[in-house]
Design a protein around this motif. Structure first.
Motif, PDB file in Angstrom:
ATOM      1  N   ASP A  17      52.195  18.878 -30.762  1.00  0.00           N
ATOM      2  CA  ASP A  17      51.267  20.010 -29.982  1.00  0.00           C
ATOM      3  C   ASP A  17      50.983  20.914 -30.619  1.00  0.00           C
ATOM      4  OD1 ASP A  17      52.169  18.484 -27.605  1.00  0.00           O
ATOM      5  OD2 ASP A  17      53.902  19.976 -27.094  1.00  0.00           O
ATOM      6  N   CYS A  18      51.545  21.331 -31.755  1.00  0.00           N
ATOM      7  CA  CYS A  18      50.793  22.537 -32.564  1.00  0.00           C
ATOM      8  C   CYS A  18      49.591  21.961 -33.299  1.00  0.00           C
ATOM      9  CB  CYS A  18      51.837  22.807 -33.610  1.00  0.00           C
ATOM     10  SG  CYS A  18      53.257  23.986 -33.097  1.00  0.00           S
ATOM     11  N   ALA A  77      48.105  17.679 -38.676  1.00  0.00           N
ATOM     12  CA  ALA A  77      48.317  16.289 -38.124  1.00  0.00           C
ATOM     13  C   ALA A  77      49.336  15.502 -38.996  1.00  0.00           C
ATOM     14  CB  ALA A  77      47.172  15.403 -37.939  1.00  0.00           C
ATOM     15  N   VAL A  78      49.278  15.633 -40.457  1.00  0.00           N
ATOM     16  CA  VAL A  78      50.116  14.933 -41.387  1.00  0.00           C
ATOM     17  C   VAL A  78      51.581  15.104 -41.111  1.00  0.00           C
ATOM     18  CG1 VAL A  78      50.683  14.545 -43.745  1.00  0.00           C
ATOM     19  CG2 VAL A  78      48.490  14.747 -42.974  1.00  0.00           C
ATOM     20  N   GLY A  79      51.881  16.571 -40.758  1.00  0.00           N
ATOM     21  CA  GLY A  79      52.916  16.987 -40.533  1.00  0.00           C
ATOM     22  C   GLY A  79      53.684  16.524 -39.291  1.00  0.00           C
ATOM     23  N   ALA A 102      53.110  23.781 -37.584  1.00  0.00           N
ATOM     24  CA  ALA A 102      52.683  24.983 -36.766  1.00  0.00           C
ATOM     25  C   ALA A 102      52.071  25.874 -37.955  1.00  0.00           C
ATOM     26  CB  ALA A 102      53.723  25.724 -36.399  1.00  0.00           C
ATOM     27  N   GLN A 103      52.555  26.153 -39.189  1.00  0.00           N
ATOM     28  CA  GLN A 103      51.987  27.028 -40.185  1.00  0.00           C
ATOM     29  C   GLN A 103      50.488  26.414 -40.542  1.00  0.00           C
ATOM     30  OE1 GLN A 103      54.282  25.623 -43.695  1.00  0.00           O
ATOM     31  NE2 GLN A 103      53.544  27.350 -45.133  1.00  0.00           N
ATOM     32  N   ALA A 118      47.863  34.723 -33.029  1.00  0.00           N
ATOM     33  CA  ALA A 118      48.044  34.070 -31.750  1.00  0.00           C
ATOM     34  C   ALA A 118      48.687  32.662 -31.941  1.00  0.00           C
ATOM     35  CB  ALA A 118      46.532  34.084 -31.332  1.00  0.00           C
ATOM     36  N   GLU A 119      48.254  31.919 -32.772  1.00  0.00           N
ATOM     37  CA  GLU A 119      48.602  30.464 -32.794  1.00  0.00           C
ATOM     38  C   GLU A 119      50.123  30.369 -33.169  1.00  0.00           C
ATOM     39  OE1 GLU A 119      47.447  26.845 -32.151  1.00  0.00           O
ATOM     40  OE2 GLU A 119      46.023  28.402 -32.433  1.00  0.00           O
ATOM     41  N   ILE A 120      50.589  31.476 -34.316  1.00  0.00           N
ATOM     42  CA  ILE A 120      51.889  31.532 -34.399  1.00  0.00           C
ATOM     43  C   ILE A 120      52.860  31.672 -33.176  1.00  0.00           C
ATOM     44  CG2 ILE A 120      53.768  32.677 -35.479  1.00  0.00           C
ATOM     45  CD1 ILE A 120      52.005  32.784 -38.144  1.00  0.00           C
ATOM     46  N   GLU A 121      52.195  32.830 -32.550  1.00  0.00           N
ATOM     47  CA  GLU A 121      52.856  33.218 -31.039  1.00  0.00           C
ATOM     48  C   GLU A 121      52.791  32.058 -30.156  1.00  0.00           C
ATOM     49  OE1 GLU A 121      54.829  35.889 -30.624  1.00  0.00           O
ATOM     50  OE2 GLU A 121      54.101  36.433 -32.781  1.00  0.00           O
ATOM     51  N   TRP A 122      51.772  31.240 -30.179  1.00  0.00           N
ATOM     52  CA  TRP A 122      51.658  30.188 -29.158  1.00  0.00           C
ATOM     53  C   TRP A 122      52.708  28.978 -29.750  1.00  0.00           C
ATOM     54  CZ3 TRP A 122      51.537  24.923 -29.528  1.00  0.00           C
ATOM     55  CH2 TRP A 122      51.383  24.164 -28.303  1.00  0.00           C
ATOM     56  N   ALA A 123      53.085  28.771 -31.120  1.00  0.00           N
ATOM     57  CA  ALA A 123      53.920  27.709 -31.308  1.00  0.00           C
ATOM     58  C   ALA A 123      55.445  28.240 -31.279  1.00  0.00           C
ATOM     59  CB  ALA A 123      53.687  27.645 -32.844  1.00  0.00           C
TER      60      ALA A 123
END
Length: 161
Positions: A17-18, A77-79, A102-103, A118-123
């Motif tokens: 999802d991330c 995507a690899v992760g 996520a990182q 914002a991306e970190i908060e979403w994750a």
């Protein structure tokens, strides 16, 4: 230490999802999206197959681009595909595999002109409880002093709760 398939599925689903949020930053290359698709298939109950590893390697090849945002999105995507194979080794290195998707997604968003915060908060808001439970079994990570390390520290700290 043991990691159940259910725990790995929860982690892999979250990682997918991330990564999916930033895969549009890799235009014209289907390899990162294929890795996310393989991760989602495993997360939804499918077997751990060679497709996870194959698509992860292909997404890694896609990260060899001159576009830094696309490279980070491909690494997310690899992760995601690799999360299904998190090793139950009490090693700080394994923490990168937990927070990495996520990182990298946060870094990709920032490099594309958006907000890593914002991306970190979403994750963090989307992380299932299993992610924190898994993370707390491992020793603290060693993220380094780069911007990527800073994002790692924020994620790890918040997920450890």
């Amino acid at each position: 230490m043991e990691l159940s398939l259910d725990e790995l599925r929860a982690l892999t689903g979250w990682a997918a999802d991330c990564a999916a949020r930033v895969v549009p930053l890799v235009p014209g290359d289907p390899r990162p999206a294929a890795a996310i698709s393989a991760a989602r298939e495993f997360a939804s109950g499918g077997p751990r197959t060679r497709a996870l590893r194959t698509t992860a390697w292909e997404a890694l090849a896609a990260s060899k681009t001159s576009d830094p945002a696309a490279a980070a999105a491909a690494r997310a995507a690899v992760g995601a595909a690799g999360a299904a194979y998190l090793h139950p080794l009490e090693s700080p290195h394994q923490v990168k595999h937990i927070v990495g998707p996520a990182q990298q997604a946060a870094l990709a968003r920032e490099l594309a002109g958006g907000s890593a915060d914002a991306e970190i908060e979403w994750a963090l808001s989307q992380a299932p409880p299993e992610v924190g439970e898994i993370l707390r079994r491992f020793p603290p990570g060693k993220p380094g002093k780069t911007r990527l390390g800073e994002l790692h520290r924020r994620l790890e700290s918040a997920l450890r709760g």
